[in-house]
Design a protein around this motif. Structure first.
Motif, PDB file in Angstrom:
ATOM      1  N   PHE A  36      11.384 -15.084  24.653  1.00 15.57           N
ATOM      2  CA  PHE A  36      11.070 -15.646  25.951  1.00 15.57           C
ATOM      3  C   PHE A  36       9.950 -16.859  25.696  1.00 15.57           C
ATOM      4  O   PHE A  36       9.763 -17.868  26.120  1.00 15.57           O
ATOM      5  N   TRP A  37       9.087 -16.123  24.705  1.00 14.23           N
ATOM      6  CA  TRP A  37       7.946 -17.314  24.320  1.00 14.23           C
ATOM      7  C   TRP A  37       8.592 -18.395  23.613  1.00 14.23           C
ATOM      8  O   TRP A  37       8.192 -19.428  23.644  1.00 14.23           O
ATOM      9  N   GLN A  38       9.552 -18.090  22.882  1.00 18.90           N
ATOM     10  CA  GLN A  38      10.264 -19.320  22.035  1.00 18.90           C
ATOM     11  C   GLN A  38      11.020 -20.283  23.052  1.00 18.90           C
ATOM     12  O   GLN A  38      10.951 -21.655  22.979  1.00 18.90           O
ATOM     13  N   ASP A  40      10.086 -20.872  26.202  1.00 13.82           N
ATOM     14  CA  ASP A  40       8.759 -21.386  26.781  1.00 13.82           C
ATOM     15  C   ASP A  40       8.357 -22.569  25.923  1.00 13.82           C
ATOM     16  O   ASP A  40       8.054 -23.688  26.348  1.00 13.82           O
ATOM     17  N   ARG A  41       8.125 -22.296  24.515  1.00 13.44           N
ATOM     18  CA  ARG A  41       7.658 -23.452  23.743  1.00 13.44           C
ATOM     19  C   ARG A  41       8.931 -24.443  23.524  1.00 13.44           C
ATOM     20  O   ARG A  41       8.346 -25.778  23.360  1.00 13.44           O
ATOM     21  N   GLU A  43      10.514 -25.490  25.818  1.00 14.15           N
ATOM     22  CA  GLU A  43      10.483 -26.258  27.164  1.00 14.15           C
ATOM     23  C   GLU A  43       9.111 -27.159  27.265  1.00 14.15           C
ATOM     24  O   GLU A  43       9.215 -28.373  27.765  1.00 14.15           O
ATOM     25  N   GLN A  44       8.171 -26.684  26.700  1.00 15.73           N
ATOM     26  CA  GLN A  44       6.914 -27.513  26.428  1.00 15.73           C
ATOM     27  C   GLN A  44       7.249 -28.736  25.608  1.00 15.73           C
ATOM     28  O   GLN A  44       6.894 -29.620  25.954  1.00 15.73           O
TER      29      GLN A  44
END
Length: 126
Positions: A36-38, A40-41, A43-44
């Motif tokens: 999920f962190w990947q 999110d990154r 999307e950023q």
């Protein structure tokens, strides 16, 4: 006769499976969080790229005449002034396409007297 094995190998096998199961149960949430962190990154990065594309489509800002603090990152500039020749800086150990070279930085004096540093590009090391 009882045909159920009660040997040490059977007990070791059960203990081993229990340890592997525990390891998987502890590792799975960590791997899910990293996934999920990947996302999110990613999307950023998409949002940042969209913002930079919007800035690149704007007409160039004119200096002097525009407040430097109000200029967005990656905005094109139209400068009025002159380069201060003979005062170049070479940033050493810069690489492009696997070749070592230098970034050339030159001061630029605006017509109002302010000085900006302009990256004039890369040159291969000789």
């Amino acid at each position: 006769m009882n045909s159920q094995p009660t040997s040490a190998a059977s007990q070791c096998s059960t203990a081993f499976h229990w340890k592997v199961t525990l390891l998987c149960l502890l590792t799975f949430p960590v791997l899910m969080a990293l996934g999920f962190w990947q996302l999110d990154r990613a999307e950023q990065k998409r949002a940042r790229e969209a913002a930079l594309d919007a800035v690149r489509t704007q007409p160039p800002a004119t200096l002097p005449g525009t407040d430097l603090a109000a200029i967005e990152e990656q905005r094109r500039l139209l400068l009025q002034g002159h380069y201060l020749t003979g005062r170049n800086w070479l940033l050493d150990n810069r690489q492009r396409d696997g070749q070592v070279g230098y970034e050339v930085i030159t001061p630029f004096e605006l017509s109002d007297g302010r000085i900006l540093l302009v990256n004039r590009g890369w040159v291969a090391a000789g």
